[in-house]
Design an enzyme around this catalytic site. Sequence first.
Site, PDB file in Angstrom:
ATOM      1  N   GLU A  63      12.446  -9.456   1.787  1.00 49.60           N
ATOM      2  CA  GLU A  63      11.690  -8.254   2.195  1.00 49.60           C
ATOM      3  C   GLU A  63      12.547  -7.021   1.911  1.00 49.60           C
ATOM      4  O   GLU A  63      13.714  -6.988   2.298  1.00 49.60           O
ATOM      5  CB  GLU A  63      11.395  -8.382   3.695  1.00 49.60           C
ATOM      6  CG  GLU A  63      10.694  -7.196   4.296  1.00 49.60           C
ATOM      7  CD  GLU A  63      10.648  -7.312   5.835  1.00 49.60           C
ATOM      8  OE1 GLU A  63      10.767  -8.418   6.391  1.00 49.60           O
ATOM      9  OE2 GLU A  63      10.516  -6.249   6.458  1.00 49.60           O
ATOM     10  N   ASN A  94       7.967  -5.588  -0.990  1.00 47.93           N
ATOM     11  CA  ASN A  94       7.945  -4.428  -0.113  1.00 47.93           C
ATOM     12  C   ASN A  94       6.497  -4.325   0.365  1.00 47.93           C
ATOM     13  O   ASN A  94       5.639  -3.810  -0.354  1.00 47.93           O
ATOM     14  CB  ASN A  94       8.356  -3.157  -0.865  1.00 47.93           C
ATOM     15  CG  ASN A  94       8.376  -1.953   0.064  1.00 47.93           C
ATOM     16  OD1 ASN A  94       7.844  -2.003   1.173  1.00 47.93           O
ATOM     17  ND2 ASN A  94       8.976  -0.868  -0.393  1.00 47.93           N
ATOM     18  N   TYR A 127      11.318   8.913   0.792  1.00 52.13           N
ATOM     19  CA  TYR A 127      11.264   7.867  -0.244  1.00 52.13           C
ATOM     20  C   TYR A 127      11.873   8.289  -1.587  1.00 52.13           C
ATOM     21  O   TYR A 127      11.974   7.466  -2.485  1.00 52.13           O
ATOM     22  CB  TYR A 127       9.812   7.429  -0.459  1.00 52.13           C
ATOM     23  CG  TYR A 127       9.192   6.831   0.784  1.00 52.13           C
ATOM     24  CD1 TYR A 127       9.724   5.680   1.354  1.00 52.13           C
ATOM     25  CD2 TYR A 127       8.090   7.416   1.396  1.00 52.13           C
ATOM     26  CE1 TYR A 127       9.182   5.125   2.506  1.00 52.13           C
ATOM     27  CE2 TYR A 127       7.531   6.871   2.549  1.00 52.13           C
ATOM     28  CZ  TYR A 127       8.076   5.737   3.088  1.00 52.13           C
ATOM     29  OH  TYR A 127       7.529   5.188   4.226  1.00 52.13           O
ATOM     30  N   HIS A 170      12.736  -2.625   1.856  1.00 50.11           N
ATOM     31  CA  HIS A 170      12.193  -1.303   2.186  1.00 50.11           C
ATOM     32  C   HIS A 170      13.093  -0.234   1.607  1.00 50.11           C
ATOM     33  O   HIS A 170      14.323  -0.319   1.731  1.00 50.11           O
ATOM     34  CB  HIS A 170      12.095  -1.116   3.705  1.00 50.11           C
ATOM     35  CG  HIS A 170      11.241  -2.156   4.338  1.00 50.11           C
ATOM     36  ND1 HIS A 170       9.877  -2.125   4.248  1.00 50.11           N
ATOM     37  CD2 HIS A 170      11.570  -3.295   4.973  1.00 50.11           C
ATOM     38  CE1 HIS A 170       9.387  -3.198   4.833  1.00 50.11           C
ATOM     39  NE2 HIS A 170      10.389  -3.935   5.278  1.00 50.11           N
ATOM     40  N   PRO A 178       0.792  -1.227   0.000  1.00 46.65           N
ATOM     41  CA  PRO A 178       0.000   0.000   0.000  1.00 46.65           C
ATOM     42  C   PRO A 178       0.826   1.279   0.000  1.00 46.65           C
ATOM     43  O   PRO A 178       1.886   1.360   0.628  1.00 46.65           O
ATOM     44  CB  PRO A 178      -0.815  -0.101   1.302  1.00 46.65           C
ATOM     45  CG  PRO A 178      -0.112  -1.099   2.128  1.00 46.65           C
ATOM     46  CD  PRO A 178       0.555  -2.052   1.190  1.00 46.65           C
ATOM     47  N   ASN A 179       0.297   2.244  -0.727  1.00 52.32           N
ATOM     48  CA  ASN A 179       0.830   3.618  -0.827  1.00 52.32           C
ATOM     49  C   ASN A 179       2.098   3.726  -1.661  1.00 52.32           C
ATOM     50  O   ASN A 179       2.563   4.832  -1.929  1.00 52.32           O
ATOM     51  CB  ASN A 179       1.056   4.234   0.570  1.00 52.32           C
ATOM     52  CG  ASN A 179      -0.226   4.266   1.376  1.00 52.32           C
ATOM     53  OD1 ASN A 179      -1.232   4.774   0.893  1.00 52.32           O
ATOM     54  ND2 ASN A 179      -0.219   3.709   2.563  1.00 52.32           N
ATOM     55  N   ALA A 186       3.275  -0.664   4.900  1.00 56.58           N
ATOM     56  CA  ALA A 186       2.924  -0.713   6.325  1.00 56.58           C
ATOM     57  C   ALA A 186       2.450  -2.099   6.773  1.00 56.58           C
ATOM     58  O   ALA A 186       2.509  -2.408   7.978  1.00 56.58           O
ATOM     59  CB  ALA A 186       1.857   0.333   6.622  1.00 56.58           C
ATOM     60  N   ARG A 220      13.547   4.915  12.041  1.00 55.19           N
ATOM     61  CA  ARG A 220      12.369   5.785  11.894  1.00 55.19           C
ATOM     62  C   ARG A 220      11.497   5.618  13.158  1.00 55.19           C
ATOM     63  O   ARG A 220      12.012   5.330  14.223  1.00 55.19           O
ATOM     64  CB  ARG A 220      11.612   5.427  10.602  1.00 55.19           C
ATOM     65  CG  ARG A 220      12.455   5.700   9.351  1.00 55.19           C
ATOM     66  CD  ARG A 220      11.677   5.445   8.074  1.00 55.19           C
ATOM     67  NE  ARG A 220      10.522   6.337   7.959  1.00 55.19           N
ATOM     68  CZ  ARG A 220       9.504   6.130   7.106  1.00 55.19           C
ATOM     69  NH1 ARG A 220       9.546   5.088   6.277  1.00 55.19           N
ATOM     70  NH2 ARG A 220       8.490   6.967   7.054  1.00 55.19           N
ATOM     71  N   SER A 224      13.203   2.899   2.648  1.00 59.29           N
ATOM     72  CA  SER A 224      13.746   3.672   3.775  1.00 59.29           C
ATOM     73  C   SER A 224      14.353   2.714   4.806  1.00 59.29           C
ATOM     74  O   SER A 224      14.128   1.496   4.746  1.00 59.29           O
ATOM     75  CB  SER A 224      12.626   4.493   4.424  1.00 59.29           C
ATOM     76  OG  SER A 224      11.668   3.627   5.018  1.00 59.29           O
ATOM     77  N   ARG A 228       7.833   1.081  13.131  1.00 59.85           N
ATOM     78  CA  ARG A 228       8.380   0.528  11.879  1.00 59.85           C
ATOM     79  C   ARG A 228       9.526  -0.455  12.133  1.00 59.85           C
ATOM     80  O   ARG A 228       9.963  -1.158  11.231  1.00 59.85           O
ATOM     81  CB  ARG A 228       8.885   1.651  10.976  1.00 59.85           C
ATOM     82  CG  ARG A 228       7.789   2.576  10.511  1.00 59.85           C
ATOM     83  CD  ARG A 228       8.281   3.533   9.437  1.00 59.85           C
ATOM     84  NE  ARG A 228       7.410   4.684   9.385  1.00 59.85           N
ATOM     85  CZ  ARG A 228       6.282   4.763   8.666  1.00 59.85           C
ATOM     86  NH1 ARG A 228       5.899   3.762   7.910  1.00 59.85           N
ATOM     87  NH2 ARG A 228       5.541   5.853   8.691  1.00 59.85           N
ATOM     88  N   HIS A 234       4.466  -4.360   9.245  1.00 58.83           N
ATOM     89  CA  HIS A 234       4.534  -4.229  10.693  1.00 58.83           C
ATOM     90  C   HIS A 234       3.418  -4.961  11.430  1.00 58.83           C
ATOM     91  O   HIS A 234       3.483  -5.077  12.653  1.00 58.83           O
ATOM     92  CB  HIS A 234       4.539  -2.730  11.056  1.00 58.83           C
ATOM     93  CG  HIS A 234       5.500  -1.935  10.211  1.00 58.83           C
ATOM     94  ND1 HIS A 234       6.858  -2.191  10.198  1.00 58.83           N
ATOM     95  CD2 HIS A 234       5.298  -0.938   9.289  1.00 58.83           C
ATOM     96  CE1 HIS A 234       7.453  -1.369   9.331  1.00 58.83           C
ATOM     97  NE2 HIS A 234       6.523  -0.598   8.770  1.00 58.83           N
ATOM     98  N   ASP A 258       1.884 -15.416   6.772  1.00 63.14           N
ATOM     99  CA  ASP A 258       1.496 -16.819   6.597  1.00 63.14           C
ATOM    100  C   ASP A 258       1.461 -17.213   5.124  1.00 63.14           C
ATOM    101  O   ASP A 258       1.786 -18.350   4.768  1.00 63.14           O
ATOM    102  CB  ASP A 258       0.116 -17.083   7.226  1.00 63.14           C
ATOM    103  CG  ASP A 258       0.196 -17.180   8.752  1.00 63.14           C
ATOM    104  OD1 ASP A 258       1.325 -17.164   9.298  1.00 63.14           O
ATOM    105  OD2 ASP A 258      -0.864 -17.254   9.397  1.00 63.14           O
ATOM    106  N   ARG A 286       4.841  11.114  -2.523  1.00 65.29           N
ATOM    107  CA  ARG A 286       4.660  10.825  -1.103  1.00 65.29           C
ATOM    108  C   ARG A 286       5.990  10.984  -0.353  1.00 65.29           C
ATOM    109  O   ARG A 286       6.983  10.351  -0.723  1.00 65.29           O
ATOM    110  CB  ARG A 286       4.204   9.366  -1.033  1.00 65.29           C
ATOM    111  CG  ARG A 286       4.198   8.766   0.317  1.00 65.29           C
ATOM    112  CD  ARG A 286       4.091   7.248   0.257  1.00 65.29           C
ATOM    113  NE  ARG A 286       3.979   6.745   1.591  1.00 65.29           N
ATOM    114  CZ  ARG A 286       4.269   5.508   1.946  1.00 65.29           C
ATOM    115  NH1 ARG A 286       4.658   4.626   1.053  1.00 65.29           N
ATOM    116  NH2 ARG A 286       4.139   5.132   3.189  1.00 65.29           N
TER     117      ARG A 286
HETATM  118  C1  DQA Z   1       8.310   1.122   3.497  1.00 64.73           C
HETATM  119  C2  DQA Z   1       8.441   1.367   5.006  1.00 64.73           C
HETATM  120  C3  DQA Z   1       7.120   1.164   5.690  1.00 64.73           C
HETATM  121  O1  DQA Z   1       7.233   1.404   7.090  1.00 64.73           O
HETATM  122  C4  DQA Z   1       6.084   2.111   5.139  1.00 64.73           C
HETATM  123  O2  DQA Z   1       4.828   1.890   5.736  1.00 64.73           O
HETATM  124  C5  DQA Z   1       6.002   2.075   3.640  1.00 64.73           C
HETATM  125  C6  DQA Z   1       7.225   1.970   2.874  1.00 64.73           C
HETATM  126  C7  DQA Z   1       9.622   1.442   2.747  1.00 64.73           C
HETATM  127  O3  DQA Z   1       9.738   1.038   1.582  1.00 64.73           O
HETATM  128  O4  DQA Z   1      10.512   2.095   3.293  1.00 64.73           O
HETATM  129  O5  DQA Z   1       4.930   2.192   3.076  1.00 64.73           O
HETATM  130  O6  DQA Z   1       8.013  -0.250   3.291  1.00 64.73           O
END
Ligand code: DQA
Length: 141
Positions: free
Chosen positions: A95, A71, A22, A97, A9-10, A74, A104, A99, A108, A77, A84, A17
Amino acid sequence: MNVKVINGPNLNLLGKRNINVYGKETLNEIRNWLESKAGDELLIEWFQSNHEGKIIDEIHNSLNCEGIVINPGAFTHYSYAIRDAIESVEIPTVEVHLSDINNRENFRKKSVIKDVCIGQISGLGKAGYLNAVKMIIDYKN
Ligand code: DQA
């Protein structure tokens, strides 16, 4: 080799954003960059969704892939359901990220996904995606 890259998401808002965190590149620009780095023997399948269930379905639909780069945004977390799903398909997963989640907000710092992955890469920006693909290739060899 097929590798699925899943974004949560996002991440569709990259470029607009929190650019201080980012960066200015869009998700599509990161995708094009990653594909330009992939050799002929590597096929990248790209997916983004803001919905937990769609991400889970996509993990289930990755049985044709030798690896998954995820990735989870959120969901990292708190989504035991995504955790699963990764555990269930038994496909080597990394995994990623953009950032540095360890430097942070406190919430996170915890990843519920990490333990079912072969590795976690955080804080390297888009290079993290490429490193994750390399990690899968090394793991398979
Ligand atoms: C993220 C880090 C997450 O905490 C955050 O919610 C994101 C982006 C990252 O790529 O740094 O949406 O996964």
